[in-house]
Design a protein around this motif. Structure first.
Motif, PDB file in Angstrom:
ATOM      1  N   THR A   1       0.846  -1.187   0.000  1.00 28.54           N
ATOM      2  CA  THR A   1       0.000   0.000   0.000  1.00 28.54           C
ATOM      3  C   THR A   1       0.886   1.243   0.000  1.00 28.54           C
ATOM      4  O   THR A   1       2.090   1.177   0.286  1.00 28.54           O
ATOM      5  CB  THR A   1      -0.898   0.029   1.244  1.00 28.54           C
ATOM      6  OG1 THR A   1      -0.053   0.149   2.410  1.00 28.54           O
ATOM      7  CG2 THR A   1      -1.727  -1.255   1.350  1.00 28.54           C
ATOM      8  N   ASP A   2       0.294   2.392  -0.301  1.00 30.73           N
ATOM      9  CA  ASP A   2       1.072   3.645  -0.294  1.00 30.73           C
ATOM     10  C   ASP A   2       1.686   3.892   1.085  1.00 30.73           C
ATOM     11  O   ASP A   2       2.831   4.338   1.198  1.00 30.73           O
ATOM     12  CB  ASP A   2       0.170   4.820  -0.676  1.00 30.73           C
ATOM     13  CG  ASP A   2      -0.214   4.792  -2.149  1.00 30.73           C
ATOM     14  OD1 ASP A   2       0.434   4.048  -2.920  1.00 30.73           O
ATOM     15  OD2 ASP A   2      -1.164   5.509  -2.531  1.00 30.73           O
ATOM     16  N   ALA A   3       0.908   3.583   2.129  1.00 27.18           N
ATOM     17  CA  ALA A   3       1.419   3.795   3.484  1.00 27.18           C
ATOM     18  C   ALA A   3       2.605   2.881   3.763  1.00 27.18           C
ATOM     19  O   ALA A   3       3.599   3.294   4.381  1.00 27.18           O
ATOM     20  CB  ALA A   3       0.315   3.547   4.517  1.00 27.18           C
ATOM     21  N   ALA A   4       2.521   1.621   3.290  1.00 20.33           N
ATOM     22  CA  ALA A   4       3.620   0.679   3.506  1.00 20.33           C
ATOM     23  C   ALA A   4       4.857   1.102   2.717  1.00 20.33           C
ATOM     24  O   ALA A   4       5.986   0.945   3.191  1.00 20.33           O
ATOM     25  CB  ALA A   4       3.195  -0.724   3.111  1.00 20.33           C
ATOM     26  N   VAL A   5       4.653   1.646   1.510  1.00 20.58           N
ATOM     27  CA  VAL A   5       5.779   2.154   0.716  1.00 20.58           C
ATOM     28  C   VAL A   5       6.482   3.271   1.479  1.00 20.58           C
ATOM     29  O   VAL A   5       7.718   3.333   1.538  1.00 20.58           O
ATOM     30  CB  VAL A   5       5.297   2.653  -0.662  1.00 20.58           C
ATOM     31  CG1 VAL A   5       6.406   3.423  -1.372  1.00 20.58           C
ATOM     32  CG2 VAL A   5       4.845   1.480  -1.531  1.00 20.58           C
ATOM     33  N   ASP A   6       5.692   4.158   2.093  1.00 19.66           N
ATOM     34  CA  ASP A   6       6.273   5.254   2.873  1.00 19.66           C
ATOM     35  C   ASP A   6       7.039   4.723   4.081  1.00 19.66           C
ATOM     36  O   ASP A   6       8.124   5.216   4.413  1.00 19.66           O
ATOM     37  CB  ASP A   6       5.176   6.212   3.341  1.00 19.66           C
ATOM     38  CG  ASP A   6       4.571   7.020   2.199  1.00 19.66           C
ATOM     39  OD1 ASP A   6       5.208   7.089   1.130  1.00 19.66           O
ATOM     40  OD2 ASP A   6       3.467   7.574   2.384  1.00 19.66           O
ATOM     41  N   ARG A   7       6.481   3.707   4.751  1.00 22.27           N
ATOM     42  CA  ARG A   7       7.164   3.134   5.924  1.00 22.27           C
ATOM     43  C   ARG A   7       8.455   2.426   5.518  1.00 22.27           C
ATOM     44  O   ARG A   7       9.464   2.480   6.225  1.00 22.27           O
ATOM     45  CB  ARG A   7       6.226   2.166   6.659  1.00 22.27           C
ATOM     46  CG  ARG A   7       5.067   2.846   7.369  1.00 22.27           C
ATOM     47  CD  ARG A   7       4.396   1.920   8.372  1.00 22.27           C
ATOM     48  NE  ARG A   7       3.797   0.761   7.741  1.00 22.27           N
ATOM     49  CZ  ARG A   7       2.556   0.708   7.255  1.00 22.27           C
ATOM     50  NH1 ARG A   7       1.779   1.779   7.328  1.00 22.27           N
ATOM     51  NH2 ARG A   7       2.082  -0.415   6.723  1.00 22.27           N
ATOM     52  N   LYS A   8       8.427   1.790   4.350  1.00 21.50           N
ATOM     53  CA  LYS A   8       9.636   1.133   3.870  1.00 21.50           C
ATOM     54  C   LYS A   8      10.715   2.167   3.545  1.00 21.50           C
ATOM     55  O   LYS A   8      11.902   1.958   3.842  1.00 21.50           O
ATOM     56  CB  LYS A   8       9.320   0.290   2.630  1.00 21.50           C
ATOM     57  CG  LYS A   8      10.514  -0.505   2.124  1.00 21.50           C
ATOM     58  CD  LYS A   8      10.142  -1.332   0.898  1.00 21.50           C
ATOM     59  CE  LYS A   8      11.359  -2.074   0.344  1.00 21.50           C
ATOM     60  NZ  LYS A   8      11.025  -2.821  -0.892  1.00 21.50           N
ATOM     61  N   ALA A   9      10.317   3.286   2.946  1.00 24.31           N
ATOM     62  CA  ALA A   9      11.281   4.349   2.646  1.00 24.31           C
ATOM     63  C   ALA A   9      11.862   4.926   3.934  1.00 24.31           C
ATOM     64  O   ALA A   9      13.070   5.218   4.011  1.00 24.31           O
ATOM     65  CB  ALA A   9      10.605   5.454   1.823  1.00 24.31           C
ATOM     66  N   LEU A  10      11.011   5.079   4.956  1.00 25.46           N
ATOM     67  CA  LEU A  10      11.490   5.579   6.249  1.00 25.46           C
ATOM     68  C   LEU A  10      12.460   4.589   6.880  1.00 25.46           C
ATOM     69  O   LEU A  10      13.499   4.993   7.426  1.00 25.46           O
ATOM     70  CB  LEU A  10      10.304   5.828   7.179  1.00 25.46           C
ATOM     71  CG  LEU A  10      10.656   6.314   8.591  1.00 25.46           C
ATOM     72  CD1 LEU A  10      11.414   7.637   8.542  1.00 25.46           C
ATOM     73  CD2 LEU A  10       9.392   6.451   9.439  1.00 25.46           C
ATOM     74  N   LEU A  11      12.147   3.294   6.797  1.00 25.41           N
ATOM     75  CA  LEU A  11      13.056   2.277   7.317  1.00 25.41           C
ATOM     76  C   LEU A  11      14.394   2.336   6.592  1.00 25.41           C
ATOM     77  O   LEU A  11      15.452   2.268   7.224  1.00 25.41           O
ATOM     78  CB  LEU A  11      12.434   0.888   7.144  1.00 25.41           C
ATOM     79  CG  LEU A  11      13.367  -0.308   7.384  1.00 25.41           C
ATOM     80  CD1 LEU A  11      13.972  -0.269   8.783  1.00 25.41           C
ATOM     81  CD2 LEU A  11      12.626  -1.619   7.165  1.00 25.41           C
ATOM     82  N   SER A  12      14.354   2.474   5.275  1.00 24.80           N
ATOM     83  CA  SER A  12      15.594   2.542   4.495  1.00 24.80           C
ATOM     84  C   SER A  12      16.459   3.709   4.948  1.00 24.80           C
ATOM     85  O   SER A  12      17.660   3.551   5.214  1.00 24.80           O
ATOM     86  CB  SER A  12      15.240   2.692   3.007  1.00 24.80           C
ATOM     87  OG  SER A  12      16.399   2.898   2.243  1.00 24.80           O
ATOM     88  N   GLU A  13      15.855   4.880   5.078  1.00 26.23           N
ATOM     89  CA  GLU A  13      16.605   6.071   5.494  1.00 26.23           C
ATOM     90  C   GLU A  13      17.131   5.920   6.914  1.00 26.23           C
ATOM     91  O   GLU A  13      18.282   6.241   7.216  1.00 26.23           O
ATOM     92  CB  GLU A  13      15.691   7.294   5.394  1.00 26.23           C
ATOM     93  CG  GLU A  13      16.346   8.590   5.847  1.00 26.23           C
ATOM     94  CD  GLU A  13      15.382   9.762   5.844  1.00 26.23           C
ATOM     95  OE1 GLU A  13      15.720  10.792   6.462  1.00 26.23           O
ATOM     96  OE2 GLU A  13      14.294   9.649   5.242  1.00 26.23           O
TER      97      GLU A  13
END
Length: 243
Positions: free
Chosen positions: A15-27
């Motif tokens: 989901t869009d929210a999960a994509v955002d959380r994955k990007a936050l985890l990456s950073e």
């Protein structure tokens, strides 16, 4: 007629929210590694990260494989993931390769940089100087990393970028180790000199002077090498012998 397989967790799109959380985890994970919050060799707990960032295991695993390919993490069969190690051999490899990569990218940046890219480099340099003024060690390290990464992008050579990114991981970690709050006047002077060398690199790139840019970044690396040598092999304590 065979029935279609049900979508699995691996197949289901995020989901869009999960994509955002994955990007936050990456950073966040990258920052924790280069800032030494996660020390070299430390276990990277996949389950804990999944819970912390509200993600299922598959996207976390995918990110960890990507970060392993970039050099942040070491993955081995039947072992927990670990932060990439820093050993005598890795330091030796770093100092052999870093001048080659930094000089090549900086010279290519002098040949290929656009006006907008140079302006962005200047903004990063100002942030680096602000961090020095505030004795902000973490941001000093991170903006130094961003400075050289931006130069790599300005080189416009995709063959060099993987090597540069790998070198910057250890450069940032080394900086975090020994560029803590300056303890001597000459360390303060070296910080000022490093910041001034950044300005000279920008000037050479702006003038499209590849030769000068290469010479300055070589001197810049020599400054780092001297500091790290002093950290690794400090002068011994002078203890008078008792008679």
């Amino acid at each position: 007629m065979a029935r279609p397989k049900a979508a699995t967790e691996n197949d289901a799109p995020l989901t869009d929210a999960a994509v955002d959380r994955k990007a936050l985890l990456s950073e966040t994970l990258r920052r924790r590694i280069v800032s030494m919050e996660l020390a070299p060799g430390a276990v990277v707990d996949e389950l804990a990260l999944s819970e912390e960032f509200g993600l299922s295991r598959p996207p976390v695993r995918e990110l960890m494989r990507q970060m392993a390919a970039e050099g942040y993490i070491e993955l081995e069969a039947n072992r927990a993931a670990r932060v990439s190690s820093m050993s005598h051999q890795s330091l030796r490899n770093f100092f052999q390769a870093a001048p080659l990569i930094y000089i090549a990218t900086t010279q290519l940046a002098a040949a290929n940089a656009t006006r907008g890219e140079i302006d962005e480099l200047k903004q990063i340099q100002q942030q680096f100087r602000d961090a020095i003024e505030k004795n902000d060690v973490e941001n000093r390290v991170l903006f130094n990393d961003a400075f050289h990464l931006q130069i790599g992008k300005m080189a416009h050579n995709p063959y060099l970028m993987p090597s540069l990114r790998r070198i910057l991981i250890d450069h940032a970690r080394l900086g975090k180790i020994f560029y803590r709050h300056p303890t001597t006047n000459d360390m303060e002077e070296d910080l000022d000199k490093a910041a001034h060398q950044h300005d000279e690199i920008i000037d050479a790139i702006e003038r499209h002077d590849a030769s000068a840019a290469g010479d300055i970044v070589r001197a810049h690396m020599d400054l780092s090498r001297r500091r790290i040598t002093e950290y690794v092999a400090p002068v011994g304590v002078d203890v008078p012998l008792a008679y």
